[in-house]
Design an enzyme around this catalytic site. Structure first.
Site, PDB file in Angstrom:
ATOM      1  N   HIS A   1       0.776  -1.239   0.000  1.00 28.64           N
ATOM      2  CA  HIS A   1       0.000   0.000   0.000  1.00 28.64           C
ATOM      3  C   HIS A   1       0.811   1.294   0.000  1.00 28.64           C
ATOM      4  O   HIS A   1       0.280   2.361  -0.294  1.00 28.64           O
ATOM      5  CB  HIS A   1      -0.946   0.000   1.209  1.00 28.64           C
ATOM      6  CG  HIS A   1      -2.320   0.528   0.888  1.00 28.64           C
ATOM      7  ND1 HIS A   1      -2.544   1.596   0.044  1.00 28.64           N
ATOM      8  CD2 HIS A   1      -3.545   0.125   1.296  1.00 28.64           C
ATOM      9  CE1 HIS A   1      -3.841   1.832  -0.032  1.00 28.64           C
ATOM     10  NE2 HIS A   1      -4.478   0.948   0.700  1.00 28.64           N
TER      11      HIS A   1
ATOM     12  N   TYR B   1     -14.290   5.024   9.536  1.00 27.98           N
ATOM     13  CA  TYR B   1     -13.391   5.538   8.507  1.00 27.98           C
ATOM     14  C   TYR B   1     -13.848   4.998   7.155  1.00 27.98           C
ATOM     15  O   TYR B   1     -14.084   3.808   7.013  1.00 27.98           O
ATOM     16  CB  TYR B   1     -11.983   5.030   8.820  1.00 27.98           C
ATOM     17  CG  TYR B   1     -10.886   5.442   7.862  1.00 27.98           C
ATOM     18  CD1 TYR B   1      -9.968   6.423   8.220  1.00 27.98           C
ATOM     19  CD2 TYR B   1     -10.729   4.831   6.617  1.00 27.98           C
ATOM     20  CE1 TYR B   1      -8.927   6.788   7.359  1.00 27.98           C
ATOM     21  CE2 TYR B   1      -9.709   5.190   5.751  1.00 27.98           C
ATOM     22  CZ  TYR B   1      -8.802   6.170   6.127  1.00 27.98           C
ATOM     23  OH  TYR B   1      -7.788   6.528   5.273  1.00 27.98           O
TER      24      TYR B   1
ATOM     25  N   SER C   1     -12.514   5.355   3.137  1.00 33.06           N
ATOM     26  CA  SER C   1     -11.475   6.021   2.365  1.00 33.06           C
ATOM     27  C   SER C   1     -12.061   6.611   1.084  1.00 33.06           C
ATOM     28  O   SER C   1     -13.016   6.095   0.519  1.00 33.06           O
ATOM     29  CB  SER C   1     -10.341   5.056   2.041  1.00 33.06           C
ATOM     30  OG  SER C   1     -10.852   3.996   1.279  1.00 33.06           O
TER      31      SER C   1
ATOM     32  N   THR D   1      -5.349   9.986  -0.514  1.00 38.61           N
ATOM     33  CA  THR D   1      -6.704   9.735  -0.018  1.00 38.61           C
ATOM     34  C   THR D   1      -7.084  10.782   1.018  1.00 38.61           C
ATOM     35  O   THR D   1      -6.229  11.472   1.579  1.00 38.61           O
ATOM     36  CB  THR D   1      -6.809   8.359   0.679  1.00 38.61           C
ATOM     37  OG1 THR D   1      -5.846   8.304   1.734  1.00 38.61           O
ATOM     38  CG2 THR D   1      -6.584   7.221  -0.296  1.00 38.61           C
TER      39      THR D   1
END
Length: 550
Positions: free
Chosen positions: A264, A378, A380, A391
């Site tokens: 990531h 959360y 994204s 993001t």
């Protein structure tokens, strides 16, 4: 539009936790619509060729940018596409601004290929070597490389690639006693130290081949049993047949089930999803080989090199410790999923509700029903409308969702279907506003993150806000959610971001809603999903004017 992504890279690269579960997600492909093309060798060959075709299109500068449409009716048209093509890139932003459509930043894409994350003490490093022409293939924990591009940069013929993959699939060497791949699942400092030992122990050349390969293709020797098995296998597997540091691993199981597992730090879902969609489309609509096609009669034993690693005792001990830790951690992860078939995007749009807001509302209701409260959530959102954008966070839990959840969960009989519809509409409207703000850089999470980063960089005392328990609480995201909808995606998923959290991957399709949830001990994924299902049932009842069953 500019954004500074340096601190964000730092955040990923300085993290010392294992990248497995903590960071790397996966996306699984739908099967090829033509069943005979799901044969492992056929699909691996076709997907490899399509991936290399994508890479060549990207490097030739011929890949059209993705466009983020704020008002698709005006901008998602051929006229706009023709127009924007002739505007010089320095001005294209203004043309886009006029119709509210932003060509997305593609600065991450170059890291898709020939790239890896190298473990280094205290801060890892991303490297890309776009001169390398070989593919890395993992099978049974053994490493193989062969060229997929020739000296002139042309793709090696598909039947040759097929021959080489067939050769690898028929190699009956046993699995190594000490599979090197486990090290990529270790704590980054531990791995960095072992990696230095590997290099000084005569493995530098072999490691360079691993790092610089176009990408890593993992061939698994078993079929996929069901969606839960699929998620576990593509998210972590048994640890011996993945190189988790590679920008992505393309995994293909014995029955042709395929997925992309990606690291990531270098990039976000947007870049990977674009690649993913193009590979699916190209490999199913313009496949390089047919199941009847014969592999080239080439000497694969010369073309394919099996990498050998010299392992001393310190490294063997390191591998055993990594395996033990890996196995113990994976045992603690539960994954479960549901599919809700009463309706999806089409029905919700007729109700004038944002499909995403309904899914998010279902998570709020489910958690409230299961645990009696609501928690930090959360979601994204890509900010690729900005140069180097990464993001931003959408914060779906709001006073609106709380009021609506409490009405549905605690006292449905007190409200008419009309009142419940009204509350859902409010949630949807507010969620839409939050989404637009996040996509356009108006969120607060990255802003606060940047200020905190600057304070640390300048050696300033941390401002009081950051010491407030509220700030700590909002960053302890018990519900971590991410959505991907595409005709190519079967299911996607990731692990929770906190020990007492849920990792929620979901998709609202045209006529159904899918949800994939992971958790650790102390949370119950199955029960949570039952509550999500109940929430969706209740909302659909309210939309249809029925009373809610308690």
């Amino acid at each position: 539009m500019m954004s500074s992504s340096g601190p964000w890279f730092d955040m990923y690269l300085t993290a010392r936790d294992s990248i497995v579960l903590n960071f790397n997600p996966f996306m699984a492909f739908n099967p090829d619509p033509k069943p005979e093309y799901n044969d492992q060798l056929t699909r691996a060959t076709n997907m490899t060729v399509s991936a290399v075709r994508f890479m060549k299109t990207l490097r030739a500068g011929l890949l059209e940018p993705e466009v983020f449409h704020l008002n698709p009716v005006k901008s998602d048209t051929d006229t706009f596409k023709r127009l924007i093509r002739f505007v010089p890139s320095s001005l294209s932003w203004y043309g886009a601004y006029l119709v509210n459509a932003y060509p997305l930043d593609m600065s991450q894409y170059f890291r898709l290929f020939n790239s890896t994350r190298l473990p280094r003490p205290s801060r890892d490093e991303l490297i890309t070597d776009d001169k390398a022409r070989h593919l890395l293939v993992l099978r049974k924990g053994n490493f193989y490389v062969f060229d997929v591009l020739d000296r002139d940069g042309n793709i090696v013929s598909a039947s040759e690639i097929q021959a080489h993959l067939k050769y690898i699939l028929s190699d009956n060497s046993p699995a190594p006693e000490f599979p090197l791949a486990y090290l990529t699942s270790e704590n980054r400092d531990v791995w960095a130290e072992l990696r230095q030992k590997l290099e000084s122990g005569g493995n530098e050349e072999a490691l360079r081949k691993v790092d610089s390969a176009v990408f890593c293709l993992c061939l698994d020797d078993f079929p996929i049993k069901d969606l839960v098995h699929l998620s576990h296998n593509m998210l972590h597997g048994d640890g011996s047949n993945r190189w988790f540091d590679k920008s992505f691993n393309l995994i293909i199981a014995k029955d042709g089930t395929a997925a992309v597992h990606f690291e990531h730090a270098w990039g976000d879902g947007v870049a990977v999803l674009r690649f993913f969609n193009e590979v699916f489309k190209d490999s199913t609509q313009a496949p390089a080989i047919t199941p009847q096609g014969q592999p080239a009669s080439t000497d694969s034993s010369v073309a394919v090199q099996k990498l050998q690693f010299r392992l001393n005792d310190a490294i063997k001990t390191g591998i055993s410790a990594a395996k033990e830790k890996f196995d113990a951690t994976m045992k603690t992860l539960t994954i479960d999923f549901i599919q809700f078939h009463r309706g999806g995007k089409e029905f919700l749009k007729k109700q004038k509700l944002s499909p995403d807001s309904v899914a998010q509302l279902a998570f709020q209701m489910a958690f409230l029903r299961q645990y009696g409260k609501t928690v930090a959530t959360y979601e994204s959102c890509s900010t690729a409308a900005f140069k180097h954008g990464r993001t931003e966070t959408i914060r779906p839990a709001s006073v609106f969702t709380r009021r609506c959840s409490e009405a549905f969960v605690r006292e449905p009989s007190k409200h008419s279907a009309g009142e419940l519809q009204q509350m859902m509409a409010e949630c949807s409207k507010y969620h839409g506003q939050l989404t637009r703000e996040a996509a356009m850089g108006q969120g607060f999470d990255r802003h606060l993150f940047a200020l905190r980063y600057l304070a640390a960089a300048k050696g300033v005392a941390l401002p009081e806000l950051y010491l407030d328990p509220a700030y700590r609480q909002i960053n302890h995201n018990i519900l971590s959610t991410s959505t991907l909808t595409s005709p190519a995606v079967n299911i996607g998923g990731f692990a929770p971001v906190v020990p007492d959290g849920f990792g929620i991957g979901y998709a609202v399709h045209d006529n159904w809603i899918g949800c994939n949830v992971s958790c650790y001990p102390g949370r119950n994924a199955r029960e949570f999903l039952q509550c999500v299902h109940k929430a969706l049932e209740d909302m659909f009842d309210a939309m249809e004017g029925k009373s809610i069953k308690t």
